[in-house]
Design an enzyme around this catalytic site. Structure first.
Site, PDB file in Angstrom:
ATOM      1  N   ASP A  99      -5.640   2.181   4.547  1.00 23.92           N
ATOM      2  CA  ASP A  99      -6.809   2.423   5.374  1.00 23.92           C
ATOM      3  C   ASP A  99      -6.805   3.657   6.285  1.00 23.92           C
ATOM      4  O   ASP A  99      -7.335   4.696   5.936  1.00 23.92           O
ATOM      5  CB  ASP A  99      -7.081   1.174   6.219  1.00 23.92           C
ATOM      6  CG  ASP A  99      -7.484   0.005   5.344  1.00 23.92           C
ATOM      7  OD1 ASP A  99      -7.434   0.131   4.115  1.00 23.92           O
ATOM      8  OD2 ASP A  99      -7.847  -1.049   5.882  1.00 23.92           O
TER       9      ASP A  99
ATOM     10  N   GLU B 113     -10.484  -5.133  13.604  1.00 26.52           N
ATOM     11  CA  GLU B 113     -11.309  -5.654  12.522  1.00 26.52           C
ATOM     12  C   GLU B 113     -11.363  -7.180  12.609  1.00 26.52           C
ATOM     13  O   GLU B 113     -10.420  -7.808  13.078  1.00 26.52           O
ATOM     14  CB  GLU B 113     -10.738  -5.247  11.161  1.00 26.52           C
ATOM     15  CG  GLU B 113     -10.855  -3.767  10.880  1.00 26.52           C
ATOM     16  CD  GLU B 113     -10.331  -3.378   9.508  1.00 26.52           C
ATOM     17  OE1 GLU B 113     -10.533  -2.218   9.130  1.00 26.52           O
ATOM     18  OE2 GLU B 113      -9.717  -4.228   8.830  1.00 26.52           O
TER      19      GLU B 113
ATOM     20  N   CYS C 131       0.814  -1.223   0.000  1.00 23.89           N
ATOM     21  CA  CYS C 131       0.000   0.000   0.000  1.00 23.89           C
ATOM     22  C   CYS C 131       0.843   1.268   0.000  1.00 23.89           C
ATOM     23  O   CYS C 131       0.416   2.318  -0.505  1.00 23.89           O
ATOM     24  CB  CYS C 131      -0.889   0.051   1.246  1.00 23.89           C
ATOM     25  SG  CYS C 131      -1.376  -1.524   1.928  1.00 23.89           S
TER      26      CYS C 131
ATOM     27  N   CYS D  31      -5.282  -2.286  -1.288  1.00 25.45           N
ATOM     28  CA  CYS D  31      -6.205  -3.352  -1.690  1.00 25.45           C
ATOM     29  C   CYS D  31      -7.202  -2.848  -2.733  1.00 25.45           C
ATOM     30  O   CYS D  31      -7.776  -1.769  -2.597  1.00 25.45           O
ATOM     31  CB  CYS D  31      -6.953  -3.889  -0.482  1.00 25.45           C
ATOM     32  SG  CYS D  31      -5.882  -4.629   0.762  1.00 25.45           S
TER      33      CYS D  31
ATOM     34  N   SER E 256     -13.415  -5.150   8.340  1.00 23.94           N
ATOM     35  CA  SER E 256     -12.725  -4.663   7.151  1.00 23.94           C
ATOM     36  C   SER E 256     -13.763  -4.295   6.109  1.00 23.94           C
ATOM     37  O   SER E 256     -14.858  -4.866   6.049  1.00 23.94           O
ATOM     38  CB  SER E 256     -11.815  -5.767   6.611  1.00 23.94           C
ATOM     39  OG  SER E 256     -11.400  -5.470   5.300  1.00 23.94           O
TER      40      SER E 256
END
Length: 573
Positions: A129, A450, A55, A200, A476
């Protein structure tokens, strides 16, 4: 660019102007700056670059293009990095307790860096995130001219001729446990699912908040779309650097952009894309930094009346790259605006309103990723807020792609995710159960983990339609099935979820927006009187500190008073 900036009105004057600042200027000369550079506005260029996960590995490259844009437009960029905790690595073990906490550390660290060095503006580049809302929170908290830029999604992997994402691996673990996938296939999947840099690829938390960044007005149009490895990302970096200098020149600040109306626009996009339930934590937290009341229930009201338009994974067929190639976030915004679901008069970082940004955008009926408002995937949003005797302070569920929105069954209670995951893997739960995972809330976790490992294992076993799962923790954005998070008050505060016993009947109705336990008020009161707080092993360090100050999930799980409690705004020092 010929704009002349008046340093006497900018924060950097405190470290660059006058004889008393000669020692400070000497540091800048040591780093190769000239007197002309020091006389320009200082722009903090912050990225969440690290080598923790794909990421983030492309962010430093993109930060260099931002710096080039700042320089070209008459500013002096000052690059720095902040942390990020990558959920894919942290998932399924105690490391996930760090994830939500990292959002606060990101915002706080950016604030401290900008305050300590008196920067005049910010361009933030984020990939995973919590880093996206963390940077946006810092921007509105400091209220200096700011532009946000997403680092881009990962390209889809290929497995047996199909596009796959990391979620397919999490679900593959469940398939393997159920004897539906060989160890060889699971290994083949794991080495091909994530082919390179980027966050993702489905409409999980990163891509949800990337869409939010455009809808809320803090990012340039189309900048959320190109995958991380596309070189076109660098042109958006340069453009973002130039844009922030224009905002400095015009004194357009984040709180001019992030308003109640723009927060509503952001919530519309979450619902229309079937986005992550985590947005119901992050939008209230961003609003809190501006002093705007916009909690879970306000977000849920928007969700309730927004059509579900984008056919994105995990509930749908496509990934972020597909959405970009089909027309990007602006095309989705255009049909929502034309349908009356957005406020077009909101200011954005282009210096124009949202409606002005979208004036030339046309909806392409030939593409298959996004529907027009007149032909939605479903008439209401892909995310639903819930309330009832089991969740007086609310809860949330992602219904995108689900056909059955009701569930009733007996509780099967677990006091941590690991115990629930083990029961699922060992097939020790019964069809029809409502799996309850508690003491995973912001305080009780601490850190509000999560539950993707557990939910993905259920899905991978092919059993998701036979179970529901509720938790005071989070899910998630990749989670699918009847999975309800953010249940409040949390168990650690004696909320109803902490009073449940195995066998209690739980009724879920995502059509009506209710979550109830079939117990009398008197019985709940008796259990509450007998309840005692549960201790954790986290009695020192950052997780302990977080647990002492964090607020409830429905208000964003924030850790300070926000704009309503501030005595000054940094931008005005």
């Amino acid at each position: 660019m010929t704009t002349k900036f008046d340093k006497s009105k900018l924060p950097s004057r405190h470290v660059t102007e006058g004889p008393a600042r000669a020692p400070h200027r000497s540091y800048y000369y040591a780093m190769g700056l000239t007197a002309e550079d020091i006389a320009k506005p200082f722009v903090g260029v912050v990225s969440c670059w690290n080598e923790a996960a794909p990421c983030n590995i492309a962010l430093m490259r993109q930060a260099q293009s931002v710096k080039a844009g700042v320089k070209e437009a008459g500013g002096t960029p000052r690059e720095f990095c902040t942390i990020t905790v990558t959920d894919g690595i942290a998932m399924g073990h105690q490391g996930m307790k760090s994830s939500l906490v990292s959002r606060e550390v990101i915002a706080d660290s950016v604030e401290l860096t900008v305050r300590g060095h008196c920067y005049d503006a910010i361009v933030g580049v984020a990939g995973c995130d919590k880093s996206l809302p963390g940077l946006m929170m810092a921007m509105v908290r400091l209220n200096v001219p700011s532009v946000f830029m997403y680092g881009g999604s990962i390209l889809p992997g290929k497995f047996k001729g199909k596009d796959v994402t990391v979620v397919d691996i999490f679900e593959g673990v469940g398939q393997h446990a159920a004897g539906k996938m060989s160890a060889e296939d699971l290994f083949d999947l794991e080495i091909h699912a994530c082919p390179g840099a980027g966050a993702c690829g489905g409409q999980f938390t990163a891509n949800t908040m990337a869409c939010v960044s455009e809808a809320i007005g803090l990012a340039l149009p189309y900048s959320a779309g190109p995958p991380a490895e596309y070189q076109s990302r660098d042109s958006y970096g340069t453009a973002s650097g130039k844009a922030v200098m224009e905002l400095v020149a015009r004194n357009i600040r984040p709180r001019d952009i992030v308003t109640r109306k723009s927060l509503e626009n952001a919530a519309v996009v979450v619902a229309a894309t079937g986005g992550s339930t985590n947005a119901a934590l992050h939008l209230p937290a961003i609003a809190h930094e501006c002093g705007i009341d916009f909690d879970l229930f306000a977000v849920a009201e928007i969700f309730k009346k927004t059509p579900y338009l984008a056919d994105l994974k995990p509930g749908g067929q496509f990934v972020a790259k597909d959405m970009y190639e089909a027309g990007g976030v602006p095309m989705l915004l255009k049909t929502l605006l034309d349908g009356g679901f957005l406020h077009g008069d909101c200011m954005t970082v282009t210096g124009k309103t949202l409606a002005e940004n979208l004036r030339e955008v046309k909806f392409d009926p030939a593409q298959q990723v996004m529907r027009p408002v007149g032909n939605p995937l479903s008439p209401t949003g892909g995310v639903v807020g819930l309330r009832g005797s089991l969740a007086p302070d609310g809860a949330i569920v992602k219904v995108a792609g689900m056909s059955n929105l009701k569930f009733r069954g007996p509780a099967r209670c677990f006091d941590c995710e690991e115990d629930a995951f083990a029961a699922v893997q060992e097939r020790r739960i019964t069809r029809g159960d409502v799996i309850v995972i508690r003491y995973e809330g912001p305080k009780g976790g601490p850190g509000m983990r999560e539950m993707l490992s557990t939910t993905a294992a259920i899905y991978g076993q092919g059993e998701s339609e036979h179970f529901a799962l509720i938790t005071d923790g989070r899910f998630s954005g990749a989670t699918r099935g009847m999975c309800i998070g953010h249940v409040g008050p949390e168990a650690a505060l004696g909320g109803p979820i902490g009073l449940l016993r195995d066998g209690d009947m739980i009724a879920i109705d995502a059509e009506k927006g209710t979550l109830d336990v079939e117990l009398s008020v008197d019985e709940l009161a008796r259990r509450k009187a007998a309840w005692t707080p549960r201790t954790t092993i986290y009695t020192s360090g950052v997780l302990h500190k977080y647990a002492q100050g964090v607020g409830p999930a429905h208000a964003g799980a924030v850790t300070h008073p926000g704009a309503k409690g501030e005595g000054h705004v940094y931008a005005d020092i």
